[in-house]
Design an enzyme around this catalytic site. Structure first.
Site, short mmCIF file in Angstrom:
data_model
loop_
_atom_site.label_atom_id
_atom_site.label_comp_id
_atom_site.label_asym_id
_atom_site.label_seq_id
_atom_site.Cartn_x
_atom_site.Cartn_y
_atom_site.Cartn_z
N ASP A 124 46.80 38.13 38.44
CA ASP A 124 45.79 37.48 38.66
C ASP A 124 45.80 36.19 39.52
O ASP A 124 46.82 35.60 39.58
CB ASP A 124 44.83 37.37 37.51
CG ASP A 124 45.47 36.76 36.27
OD1 ASP A 124 46.68 36.17 36.49
OD2 ASP A 124 45.15 36.86 35.22
N ASN B 219 39.77 36.63 23.25
CA ASN B 219 39.07 37.83 23.27
C ASN B 219 39.47 39.36 23.59
O ASN B 219 38.65 40.11 23.49
CB ASN B 219 37.76 37.55 24.19
CG ASN B 219 37.94 37.34 25.41
OD1 ASN B 219 38.95 37.83 26.00
ND2 ASN B 219 36.83 37.05 26.38
N HIS C 39 41.41 40.01 26.25
CA HIS C 39 41.42 40.18 27.79
C HIS C 39 42.90 40.26 28.24
O HIS C 39 43.69 39.57 27.63
CB HIS C 39 40.58 39.41 28.59
CG HIS C 39 41.20 38.04 28.92
ND1 HIS C 39 40.61 36.81 28.35
CD2 HIS C 39 42.22 37.58 29.46
CE1 HIS C 39 41.08 35.72 28.60
NE2 HIS C 39 42.05 36.18 29.35
N GLU D 120 38.11 40.99 31.58
CA GLU D 120 37.36 40.41 30.29
C GLU D 120 36.65 41.80 29.45
O GLU D 120 36.51 42.80 30.03
CB GLU D 120 36.17 39.52 30.76
CG GLU D 120 36.66 38.48 31.51
CD GLU D 120 36.97 37.21 30.42
OE1 GLU D 120 37.37 37.55 29.17
OE2 GLU D 120 37.02 36.03 30.83
C1 GLP Z 1 44.43 33.47 31.29
C2 GLP Z 1 45.43 34.67 32.02
C3 GLP Z 1 45.97 35.78 31.34
C4 GLP Z 1 46.62 35.17 29.95
C5 GLP Z 1 45.45 34.62 29.05
C6 GLP Z 1 46.16 33.69 27.90
O1 GLP Z 1 43.15 34.10 31.07
N1 GLP Z 1 44.58 35.25 33.08
O2 GLP Z 1 46.81 36.50 31.90
O3 GLP Z 1 47.21 36.21 29.20
O4 GLP Z 1 44.89 33.61 29.90
O5 GLP Z 1 46.50 32.64 28.26
P1 GLP Z 1 47.59 31.55 27.19
O6 GLP Z 1 49.02 32.46 27.47
O7 GLP Z 1 47.69 30.54 27.81
O8 GLP Z 1 46.91 31.87 25.92
#
Ligand code: GLP
Length: 243
Positions: free
Chosen positions: A67, A134, A136, A141
């Protein structure tokens, strides 16, 4: 689904990196699905260390990131393209022409269509995933269709807050409100999926992923249907399991 509960973030990242390195070592032309966020940073550190110590080559490896924030150019320090350069690509011998991160600017609809076409052609051998608090995955989402492919999304308030804390010095207004992400169907098309989660903030998401009912309200639950998923967590993220 194989669940590995580790004692620490470092141990989990070492395990995660081993799984990715096995894929690369067994197939020099491997197609990797990569992720951003705080979770994979330690995995990338291990991959860089392995590259220095063991010279595992990425010359013919192809990568696709999950993404990108909407509106940020790849030179923006908070863009995911920039993140990948900083934490991984600059240290490897990967061919820049083989690196793909969705483009979050320009003709977004066309960018999404092009990305889907490339993903269909280059089936990923492994997809690395973090998980949002949440539930995702990528930026898909709660409520996103399980049939979704690369598309533009509106980020939920909780995701904006989580990401502001970790990457934008707490400045919620600085976090883009939209993103472009691989869809859930794209994620499920990978041959193998490695999801990693650490810390108490992930307890709900991990409980739902492992034990919850499969439903679009918690996007990660779709992974219960994939036949090759490895989940690496620490004890904090796993605290609610089997309770
Ligand atoms: C973002 C990314 C996800 C990631 C998530 C968790 O929203 N788009 O791909 O898995 O955050 O992030 P973190 O690893 O910093 O907890």
């Amino acid at each position: 689904m194989k669940l590995i509960i580790c004692d620490s973030y470092e141990e989990g990242c070492l395990e995660g990196a081993k799984i990715i390195l096995d894929v690369v070592k067994s197939n020099p032309k491997a197609v990797l699905g990569l992720a951003t966020g705080s979770t994979p940073i330690g995995v990338y550190k291990e991959m860089v260390k392995d590259f220095k110590d063991n010279h595992t080559s990425y010359k013919d490896v192809i990568s696709y990131n999950l993404d990108e924030y909407f509106g940020l150019e790849g030179t923006h320090p908070q863009s995911y393209r920039y993140f990948m350069e900083q934490h991984l690509f600059q240290y490897l011998d990967i061919d820049p022409a083989n690196v793909h991160v969705p483009l979050g600017h320009g003709d977004i609809e066309k960018n999404a269509d092009d990305y889907n076409a490339m993903l269909d052609k280059d089936v990923r051998d492994i997809q690395l995933l973090g998980i949002g608090s949440n539930g995702h995955i990528g930026f898909n989402e709660p409520g996103e269709s399980f049939d979704s492919i690369t598309h533009v999304v509106d980020l939920k308030e909780s995701t904006i807050q989580d990401n502001a804390k970790l990457f934008f010095d707490g400045d919620i207004d600085a976090v883009p409100k939209k993103a472009i992400t691989m869809g859930i169907k794209n994620i499920m098309d990978a041959k193998k999926i490695l999801l990693m989660a650490f810390g108490i903030n992930k307890r709900y998401a991990i409980k739902e992923l492992v034990e919850g009912t499969m439903r679009e309200e918690v996007p990660a639950t779709i992974l219960q249907k994939h036949d090759d998923v490895i989940v690496i967590v620490d004890k904090e993220a796993a605290i609610d399991l089997l309770k």
